[in-house]
Motif scaffolding. Structure first.
Motif, PDB file in Angstrom:
ATOM      1  N   UNK A 293       0.804  -1.213   0.000  1.00  0.00           N
ATOM      2  CA  UNK A 293       0.000   0.000   0.000  1.00  0.00           C
ATOM      3  C   UNK A 293       0.836   1.261   0.000  1.00  0.00           C
ATOM      4  N   UNK A 294       2.089   1.149   0.435  1.00  0.00           N
ATOM      5  CA  UNK A 294       3.010   2.292   0.467  1.00  0.00           C
ATOM      6  C   UNK A 294       4.196   2.070  -0.458  1.00  0.00           C
ATOM      7  N   UNK A 295       4.029   1.196  -1.450  1.00  0.00           N
ATOM      8  CA  UNK A 295       5.163   0.762  -2.272  1.00  0.00           C
ATOM      9  C   UNK A 295       5.699   1.827  -3.211  1.00  0.00           C
ATOM     10  N   UNK A 296       4.965   2.908  -3.447  1.00  0.00           N
ATOM     11  CA  UNK A 296       5.399   3.899  -4.417  1.00  0.00           C
ATOM     12  C   UNK A 296       6.354   4.946  -3.891  1.00  0.00           C
ATOM     13  N   UNK A 297       6.436   5.114  -2.576  1.00  0.00           N
ATOM     14  CA  UNK A 297       7.183   6.244  -2.022  1.00  0.00           C
ATOM     15  C   UNK A 297       8.684   6.077  -2.191  1.00  0.00           C
ATOM     16  N   UNK A 298       9.232   4.963  -1.778  1.00  0.00           N
ATOM     17  CA  UNK A 298      10.678   4.768  -1.864  1.00  0.00           C
ATOM     18  C   UNK A 298      11.150   4.740  -3.325  1.00  0.00           C
ATOM     19  N   UNK A 299      10.487   4.031  -4.244  1.00  0.00           N
ATOM     20  CA  UNK A 299      10.908   4.112  -5.641  1.00  0.00           C
ATOM     21  C   UNK A 299      10.842   5.523  -6.214  1.00  0.00           C
ATOM     22  N   UNK A 347       1.991   2.500   7.405  1.00  0.00           N
ATOM     23  CA  UNK A 347       2.381   2.120   6.047  1.00  0.00           C
ATOM     24  C   UNK A 347       2.974   3.317   5.306  1.00  0.00           C
ATOM     25  N   UNK A 348       2.139   4.265   4.908  1.00  0.00           N
ATOM     26  CA  UNK A 348       2.641   5.441   4.209  1.00  0.00           C
ATOM     27  C   UNK A 348       3.561   6.254   5.114  1.00  0.00           C
ATOM     28  N   UNK A 349       3.225   6.355   6.405  1.00  0.00           N
ATOM     29  CA  UNK A 349       4.084   7.088   7.329  1.00  0.00           C
ATOM     30  C   UNK A 349       5.462   6.463   7.450  1.00  0.00           C
ATOM     31  N   UNK A 350       5.519   5.149   7.586  1.00  0.00           N
ATOM     32  CA  UNK A 350       6.811   4.466   7.689  1.00  0.00           C
ATOM     33  C   UNK A 350       7.596   4.592   6.391  1.00  0.00           C
ATOM     34  N   UNK A 378       7.753  10.736   9.686  1.00  0.00           N
ATOM     35  CA  UNK A 378       6.668  10.095  10.411  1.00  0.00           C
ATOM     36  C   UNK A 378       5.824  11.097  11.183  1.00  0.00           C
ATOM     37  N   UNK A 379       6.459  12.093  11.744  1.00  0.00           N
ATOM     38  CA  UNK A 379       5.721  13.033  12.605  1.00  0.00           C
ATOM     39  C   UNK A 379       4.517  13.629  11.892  1.00  0.00           C
ATOM     40  N   UNK A 380       4.642  13.851  10.615  1.00  0.00           N
ATOM     41  CA  UNK A 380       3.563  14.506   9.874  1.00  0.00           C
ATOM     42  C   UNK A 380       2.658  13.519   9.144  1.00  0.00           C
ATOM     43  N   UNK A 381       2.698  12.272   9.616  1.00  0.00           N
ATOM     44  CA  UNK A 381       1.712  11.277   9.204  1.00  0.00           C
ATOM     45  C   UNK A 381       0.978  10.683  10.408  1.00  0.00           C
ATOM     46  N   UNK A 382       1.279  11.166  11.600  1.00  0.00           N
ATOM     47  CA  UNK A 382       0.648  10.623  12.800  1.00  0.00           C
ATOM     48  C   UNK A 382      -0.872  10.743  12.703  1.00  0.00           C
ATOM     49  N   UNK A 383      -1.550   9.658  13.027  1.00  0.00           N
ATOM     50  CA  UNK A 383      -3.011   9.659  13.020  1.00  0.00           C
ATOM     51  C   UNK A 383      -3.641   9.316  11.689  1.00  0.00           C
ATOM     52  N   UNK A 408       8.506  13.250   1.922  1.00  0.00           N
ATOM     53  CA  UNK A 408       9.809  12.664   2.232  1.00  0.00           C
ATOM     54  C   UNK A 408      10.940  13.557   1.747  1.00  0.00           C
ATOM     55  N   UNK A 409      10.809  14.110   0.546  1.00  0.00           N
ATOM     56  CA  UNK A 409      11.836  15.011   0.019  1.00  0.00           C
ATOM     57  C   UNK A 409      11.920  16.267   0.871  1.00  0.00           C
ATOM     58  N   UNK A 410      10.769  16.807   1.242  1.00  0.00           N
ATOM     59  CA  UNK A 410      10.749  17.986   2.104  1.00  0.00           C
ATOM     60  C   UNK A 410      11.400  17.692   3.451  1.00  0.00           C
ATOM     61  N   UNK A 411      11.085  16.526   4.035  1.00  0.00           N
ATOM     62  CA  UNK A 411      11.647  16.163   5.341  1.00  0.00           C
ATOM     63  C   UNK A 411      13.166  16.051   5.270  1.00  0.00           C
ATOM     64  N   UNK A 412      13.675  15.433   4.199  1.00  0.00           N
ATOM     65  CA  UNK A 412      15.124  15.285   4.055  1.00  0.00           C
ATOM     66  C   UNK A 412      15.805  16.641   3.940  1.00  0.00           C
TER      67      UNK A 412
END
Length: 459
Positions: A293-299, A347-350, A378-383, A408-412
């Motif tokens: 369900x979260x497979x698109x983020x890392x690629x 899922x998406x948060x991790x 993760x902090x901005x996916x809580x809940x 993720x790009x913004x967080x980095x």
């Protein structure tokens, strides 16, 4: 025990790691167990029962087909995604199944594969039980739990089954963010270097490199397939596939990825995330990262680095995946990556947390900055709830991956502008995620009985 990057990144099929890959592995494990126990030839009947979230959304998540393929001995990494649906239809029509790929039995999916929509087993929401008979005599019964990311637990009767993992000692064991930072500080290694040393305790360096390269190859192929395929996704929602059209517009506008306008890179990241998750929703070949369900983020984030960050070569790609795996192992060991247990934040948060930390690493971040990026992700996916409309991994799942990739790009980048210090540590946000998941009502955890899953009919 530190989890290997190859346990977190599994090559499999869509649409769900916990609802498709997990049940398929469990069913195959049950069938193989019958063979190893010398019972296979005696079996005349098998009954499969799916409980909790598996029962509630099994139709939309492809659990029925996955169980059938698993019982026939298929593996998620190698099953032919083009012919497998046809085989499911054949089993349904003929009521004949090749148990473990060799022993033919009567099997009516409408009767022998039961989805319990309102019953849950005690240990985990994703529980399933398989029973085999010889005539009227029960031969054996086994219970399994699909705990997210394709991980499957055998119920050993203890009430708290654990994952069986490679017992090989690693030089730098860790289970928490604090452990990881301490190991980096004491060894002088970066997170990716430390993770590589751990992987080389289990495999040769050549095998580790080849395995990481294979993961990226499948991710890239998934993007390519997704951005080349038009039409609608399977299921009653008739969701239109958008990646191919977006790819066409972007290539017409400016050719290959490049600095066309200040936000052009974000359009490409969105495209790549959509491409992967449309392929996943269609039951295609994907890499669980850490879930389907979260497979698109890392690629998508890694493709961003390859396309827009100078100097990202094969070594940097491996460093990215190693760092993402190290961060993901913290969640898998101390929390949960199961939407049925903690909602989509798991899922998406991790995945966002993993991608943010990995990008910070290859952009030159210190271990402290990498940990900071992962925490922000993760902090901005809580809940975040898991509320798939119609039980399908489509709405809101596909777009959530696109938005999670941008986060993720913004967080980095945000972490790299700091010194690696923050008020909230990665371990604290992981603990908060678990507490939030425990407080979340069950209907918001992959049951299709809450959130958008029930309110979309009003739109």
């Amino acid at each position: 025990m530190t989890i290997s990057v190859f346990e977190l990144f599994k090559i499999g099929i869509g649409p769900s790691s916990s609802h498709t890959v997990g049940p398929m592995r469990a069913a195959a494990r049950f069938a193989a167990g019958l063979a190893s126990d010398g019972l296979l030839d005696q079996v005349t009947k098998v009954r499969a029962e799916l409980f909790g979230s598996l029962g509630a959304t099994g139709h939309g998540h492809g659990s029925r087909g996955a169980v059938l393929w698993g019982l026939e001995g298929e593996d998620p990494e190698t099953v032919d995604t083009r012919t497998a649906p046809q085989r499911s239809a054949e089993i349904a029509e003929t009521h004949r199944l090749l148990l473990d790929g060799s022993h033919e039995i009567d099997f009516d999916p409408d009767h022998d594969l039961v989805l319990h929509r309102r019953r849950t087993l005690p240990f985990h929401p994703n529980g399933m039980t398989f029973t085999a008979w010889a005539g009227d005599r029960e031969l054996t019964a086994r219970t399994y739990y699909s705990i997210g990311g394709g991980f499957v637990l055998d119920d050993d009767g203890s009430g708290a089954p654990v994952v069986t993992r490679d017992p090989t000692p690693v030089p730098y064991p860790f289970s928490t963010g604090a452990d990881l930072l301490a190991q980096c500080r004491d060894s002088g290694l970066s997170i990716s270097e430390l993770a590589y040393a751990n992987e080389c305790a289990r495999r040769t360096p050549a095998e580790v490199d080849a395995g990481l390269d294979r993961i990226w190859q499948v991710m890239a192929e998934c993007i390519g397939n997704g951005q080349a395929t038009t039409g609608t996704l399977p299921g009653g929602l008739k969701v239109h596939r958008r990646a191919a059209e977006l790819h066409h517009r972007l290539t017409r506008r400016g050719g290959e990825p490049g600095p066309i306008d200040p936000l052009a890179a974000m359009d490409w990241v969105t495209l790549w995330a959509l491409a992967v998750n449309e392929e996943n929703a269609a039951g295609g070949r994907v890499v669980t990262a850490p879930t389907n369900g979260a497979a698109g983020i890392i690629p998508a984030v890694l493709h961003y680095a390859v396309s827009f960050v100078p100097g990202v070569d094969a070594t940097a790609i491996r460093r990215f995946l190693l760092t993402a795996g190290a961060i993901g192992s913290i969640y898998a060991q101390t929390a949960s990556i199961s939407g049925a247990e903690v909602g989509c934040q798991g899922e998406v948060g991790t995945a966002c947390s993993m991608a943010a930390g990995a990008l910070a690493e290859i952009l030159g971040g210190t271990p402290q900055q990498v940990e900071c990026a992962a925490e922000i992700g993760m902090e901005h996916h809580l809940g975040l709830t898991c509320d798939p409309v119609g039980g399908l991994v489509q709405i809101p799942c596909i777009e959530r991956n696109a938005v999670g990739s941008i986060k993720a790009i913004t967080a980095a980048r945000l972490a790299l502008h700091g010194q690696g210090t923050q008020k909230v540590s990665l371990d604290q946000v992981v603990r908060t995620m678990m507490q939030t998941g425990a407080d979340m009502k069950v209907k918001y955890k992959e049951t299709a009985r809450g959130g958008l899953a029930v309110n979309i009919v009003e739109c």
